[in-house]
Motif scaffolding. Structure first.
Motif, PDB file in Angstrom:
ATOM      1  N   SER A 160       0.818  -1.220   0.000  1.00 58.06           N
ATOM      2  CA  SER A 160       0.000   0.000   0.000  1.00 58.06           C
ATOM      3  C   SER A 160       0.848   1.265   0.000  1.00 58.06           C
ATOM      4  O   SER A 160       0.314   2.366  -0.182  1.00 58.06           O
ATOM      5  N   LEU A 161       2.151   1.127   0.196  1.00 57.83           N
ATOM      6  CA  LEU A 161       3.033   2.286   0.266  1.00 57.83           C
ATOM      7  C   LEU A 161       3.542   2.668  -1.119  1.00 57.83           C
ATOM      8  O   LEU A 161       3.876   1.815  -1.930  1.00 57.83           O
ATOM      9  N   SER A 162       3.633   3.949  -1.350  1.00 57.93           N
ATOM     10  CA  SER A 162       4.209   4.433  -2.597  1.00 57.93           C
ATOM     11  C   SER A 162       5.730   4.312  -2.535  1.00 57.93           C
ATOM     12  O   SER A 162       6.328   4.235  -1.449  1.00 57.93           O
ATOM     13  N   ARG A 163       6.356   4.327  -3.687  1.00 60.62           N
ATOM     14  CA  ARG A 163       7.817   4.275  -3.726  1.00 60.62           C
ATOM     15  C   ARG A 163       8.413   5.500  -3.022  1.00 60.62           C
ATOM     16  O   ARG A 163       9.449   5.415  -2.356  1.00 60.62           O
ATOM     17  N   GLU A 164       7.752   6.635  -3.162  1.00 69.96           N
ATOM     18  CA  GLU A 164       8.232   7.862  -2.523  1.00 69.96           C
ATOM     19  C   GLU A 164       8.279   7.720  -1.008  1.00 69.96           C
ATOM     20  O   GLU A 164       9.244   8.131  -0.361  1.00 69.96           O
ATOM     21  N   ILE A 165       7.238   7.110  -0.431  1.00 63.56           N
ATOM     22  CA  ILE A 165       7.201   6.912   1.019  1.00 63.56           C
ATOM     23  C   ILE A 165       8.290   5.934   1.449  1.00 63.56           C
ATOM     24  O   ILE A 165       8.974   6.141   2.459  1.00 63.56           O
ATOM     25  N   ILE A 166       8.473   4.859   0.686  1.00 61.81           N
ATOM     26  CA  ILE A 166       9.509   3.879   1.030  1.00 61.81           C
ATOM     27  C   ILE A 166      10.888   4.525   0.969  1.00 61.81           C
ATOM     28  O   ILE A 166      11.759   4.253   1.809  1.00 61.81           O
ATOM     29  N   LEU A 167      11.094   5.406  -0.006  1.00 59.15           N
ATOM     30  CA  LEU A 167      12.370   6.109  -0.100  1.00 59.15           C
ATOM     31  C   LEU A 167      12.582   7.005   1.124  1.00 59.15           C
ATOM     32  O   LEU A 167      13.694   7.101   1.658  1.00 59.15           O
ATOM     33  N   ARG A 168      11.515   7.649   1.588  1.00 66.02           N
ATOM     34  CA  ARG A 168      11.622   8.473   2.797  1.00 66.02           C
ATOM     35  C   ARG A 168      11.946   7.613   4.019  1.00 66.02           C
ATOM     36  O   ARG A 168      12.724   8.025   4.887  1.00 66.02           O
ATOM     37  N   ILE A 169      11.360   6.424   4.083  1.00 67.29           N
ATOM     38  CA  ILE A 169      11.676   5.497   5.179  1.00 67.29           C
ATOM     39  C   ILE A 169      13.156   5.138   5.134  1.00 67.29           C
ATOM     40  O   ILE A 169      13.844   5.142   6.165  1.00 67.29           O
ATOM     41  N   TYR A 170      13.649   4.843   3.936  1.00 67.33           N
ATOM     42  CA  TYR A 170      15.055   4.475   3.799  1.00 67.33           C
ATOM     43  C   TYR A 170      15.966   5.620   4.249  1.00 67.33           C
ATOM     44  O   TYR A 170      16.950   5.400   4.971  1.00 67.33           O
ATOM     45  N   LYS A 171      15.631   6.832   3.833  1.00 64.71           N
ATOM     46  CA  LYS A 171      16.471   7.965   4.213  1.00 64.71           C
ATOM     47  C   LYS A 171      16.475   8.161   5.721  1.00 64.71           C
ATOM     48  O   LYS A 171      17.495   8.500   6.318  1.00 64.71           O
ATOM     49  N   ARG A 172      15.320   7.951   6.371  1.00 65.73           N
ATOM     50  CA  ARG A 172      15.256   8.104   7.822  1.00 65.73           C
ATOM     51  C   ARG A 172      16.038   6.997   8.527  1.00 65.73           C
ATOM     52  O   ARG A 172      16.708   7.234   9.545  1.00 65.73           O
ATOM     53  N   TYR A 173      15.967   5.776   7.999  1.00 63.95           N
ATOM     54  CA  TYR A 173      16.583   4.628   8.662  1.00 63.95           C
ATOM     55  C   TYR A 173      17.790   4.085   7.909  1.00 63.95           C
ATOM     56  O   TYR A 173      18.183   2.944   8.119  1.00 63.95           O
ATOM     57  N   GLN A 174      18.392   4.901   7.079  1.00 61.57           N
ATOM     58  CA  GLN A 174      19.508   4.434   6.251  1.00 61.57           C
ATOM     59  C   GLN A 174      20.657   3.876   7.089  1.00 61.57           C
ATOM     60  O   GLN A 174      21.231   2.828   6.760  1.00 61.57           O
ATOM     61  N   ILE A 175      20.996   4.553   8.168  1.00 58.99           N
ATOM     62  CA  ILE A 175      22.109   4.079   8.990  1.00 58.99           C
ATOM     63  C   ILE A 175      21.784   2.712   9.578  1.00 58.99           C
ATOM     64  O   ILE A 175      22.638   1.818   9.608  1.00 58.99           O
ATOM     65  N   ASP A 176      20.544   2.503  10.032  1.00 61.96           N
ATOM     66  CA  ASP A 176      20.146   1.181  10.530  1.00 61.96           C
ATOM     67  C   ASP A 176      20.262   0.122   9.436  1.00 61.96           C
ATOM     68  O   ASP A 176      20.771  -0.981   9.675  1.00 61.96           O
ATOM     69  N   TYR A 177      19.781   0.456   8.236  1.00 64.79           N
ATOM     70  CA  TYR A 177      19.826  -0.511   7.140  1.00 64.79           C
ATOM     71  C   TYR A 177      21.258  -0.930   6.833  1.00 64.79           C
ATOM     72  O   TYR A 177      21.533  -2.113   6.608  1.00 64.79           O
ATOM     73  N   GLU A 178      22.177   0.018   6.824  1.00 61.16           N
ATOM     74  CA  GLU A 178      23.559  -0.306   6.477  1.00 61.16           C
ATOM     75  C   GLU A 178      24.316  -0.889   7.666  1.00 61.16           C
ATOM     76  O   GLU A 178      25.062  -1.856   7.527  1.00 61.16           O
ATOM     77  N   MET A 179      24.118  -0.322   8.838  1.00 62.74           N
ATOM     78  CA  MET A 179      24.849  -0.764  10.022  1.00 62.74           C
ATOM     79  C   MET A 179      24.529  -2.210  10.387  1.00 62.74           C
ATOM     80  O   MET A 179      25.417  -2.972  10.800  1.00 62.74           O
ATOM     81  N   PHE A 180      23.257  -2.604  10.219  1.00 58.56           N
ATOM     82  CA  PHE A 180      22.830  -3.937  10.637  1.00 58.56           C
ATOM     83  C   PHE A 180      22.484  -4.845   9.453  1.00 58.56           C
ATOM     84  O   PHE A 180      21.886  -5.900   9.636  1.00 58.56           O
ATOM     85  N   GLU A 181      22.869  -4.435   8.255  1.00 58.86           N
ATOM     86  CA  GLU A 181      22.796  -5.269   7.050  1.00 58.86           C
ATOM     87  C   GLU A 181      21.369  -5.717   6.701  1.00 58.86           C
ATOM     88  O   GLU A 181      21.095  -6.913   6.589  1.00 58.86           O
ATOM     89  N   TYR A 182      20.497  -4.752   6.532  1.00 62.05           N
ATOM     90  CA  TYR A 182      19.165  -5.032   6.027  1.00 62.05           C
ATOM     91  C   TYR A 182      19.024  -4.414   4.641  1.00 62.05           C
ATOM     92  O   TYR A 182      19.783  -3.517   4.259  1.00 62.05           O
ATOM     93  N   ASP A 183      18.063  -4.897   3.880  1.00 61.35           N
ATOM     94  CA  ASP A 183      17.971  -4.554   2.458  1.00 61.35           C
ATOM     95  C   ASP A 183      16.661  -3.838   2.152  1.00 61.35           C
ATOM     96  O   ASP A 183      15.593  -4.455   2.187  1.00 61.35           O
ATOM     97  N   ILE A 184      16.732  -2.553   1.839  1.00 59.20           N
ATOM     98  CA  ILE A 184      15.523  -1.800   1.507  1.00 59.20           C
ATOM     99  C   ILE A 184      14.942  -2.251   0.175  1.00 59.20           C
ATOM    100  O   ILE A 184      13.729  -2.141  -0.059  1.00 59.20           O
TER     101      ILE A 184
END
Length: 354
Positions: free
Chosen positions: A308-332
């Motif tokens: 249900s999420l738009s790509r734009e919203i998912i990109l905003r989520i990634y930008k907010r949690y980018q350090i978590d995604y990279e630091m703990f090896e998760y894949d947006i």
């Protein structure tokens, strides 16, 4: 092309090369680490299994160290009750081009009989862990919620936290950031409509910009007056939100400050069977730590929410949690795949909100 720009590009390339090596080593070079959720192989004794887990935890710690360097996260003063920061980050400040962590003693639980300390993150098995750690400290009367008793086992001062950081074994648990947001939405919006009435009403008023009647009948009987998952995401991405549930979606790195606290073990909810087993064996815990799933969602339901999420919203989520995604090896990109959206471009992957 300026020398400064070339140097930044070189740093990013070196970081990605090192990170790729560790991922490759974990996935391909050491097959003993690839047992499903960490079960002990028939031909592997417990000592070998423990040693292999220790190698894995060192590699996870190395990824944290690399991310701290990449994002220029520095250690700051220990403070209590800080809610200032960048966006929804607790305990983080900007200083020119660096991020300054300020560890908060109230975020930690000390298990003195076992000389260990944990950072408990809401929506990452925190209730189960809080209950277990309180019992290990001799507290049996946990009250209505184990969380309310955690102040009894938190470090009492900045000096106390410094001492435990230097001398105690330290661990924390994380999970896929999107999975955590889904769990929070399900708990605080979908389930328990009576208990969460005021929070749901506040989300709607914040996002839709209109007043709602102060009656529970509105949210109980009118389907379109319940926040959607996208509205919930928009709410938590607001920079100026000061909410009592804020710790439920604060990024892991800002809440547990792993660039300042040297964690010996970083567990993941996705590998909780093996990670908890490692702690049981290391400390001789008799009781296992149950991972509660009171409001467990089916994968089909999770996929429907993500879709249900738009790509734009998912990109905003990634930008907010980018350090978590990279630091703990998760894949947006795994999230984007579920949403049937295009993967992130190299430029989008390199951009950060912070």
């Amino acid at each position: 092309m300026s020398m400064h720009y070339r140097l930044r590009c070189l740093i990013v390339i070196l970081w990605m090369s090192t990170a790729s090596f560790y991922v490759f080593k974990y996935r391909y070079l050491d097959p003993t680490l690839k047992t499903r959720k960490g079960e002990i192989k028939e031909d592997m004794d417990i000592d070998q299994w423990m040693d292999n887990r220790k190698i894995l935890y060192k590699e996870r710690a190395k990824m944290v160290e690399l991310a701290c360097e990449k994002f220029k996260i520095r250690r700051g003063e220990i403070t209590r009750g800080n809610f200032f920061g960048i966006g929804n980050n607790l305990n983080v400040r900007r200083n020119q081009d660096s991020r300054i962590e300020n560890p908060d003693p109230s975020h930690f639980a000390v298990i003195r009989p076992h000389k260990s300390m944990a950072c408990l993150i809401n929506k990452v098995a925190s209730t189960s862990l809080a209950s277990h750690l309180l019992k290990l400290n001799g507290y049996e009367d946990l009250g209505p919620s184990p969380h309310s008793g955690l102040d009894r086992i938190a470090p009492k001062s900045a000096d106390g936290l410094r001492y435990y950081n230097k001398t105690f074994y330290k661990f924390m648990f994380v999970r896929d950031p999107m999975s955590r947001l889904l769990s929070c939405f399900h708990d605080k919006i979908v389930m328990n409509p009576e208990r969460n009435f005021w929070f749901r009403r506040h989300v709607l008023q914040t996002i839709r910009g209109k007043e709602l009647p102060a009656t529970k009948n509105v949210l109980r009987t009118t389907g379109n007056e319940v926040p959607s998952f996208e509205e919930f995401i928009q709410y938590i991405l607001e920079d100026d939100i000061q909410d009592k549930f804020k710790s439920h979606w604060s990024p892991y790195w800002s809440y547990c400050t792993p660039c300042s606290i040297q964690y010996d073990m970083i567990g993941k909810l996705e590998t909780n069977t093996a990670d908890f087993k490692y702690l049981w064996k290391k400390f001789g815990w008799i009781e296992p730590v149950p991972v509660a799933n009171s409001y467990k969602m089916s994968q089909e339901t999770k996929n429907a929410y993500v879709s249900s999420l738009s790509r734009e919203i998912i990109l905003r989520i990634y930008k907010r949690y980018q350090i978590d995604y990279e630091m703990f090896e998760y894949d947006i990109n795994a999230v984007l795949e579920v949403a049937k959206a295009a993967p992130l471009t190299d430029q989008e992957l390199s951009e950060s909100e912070y």
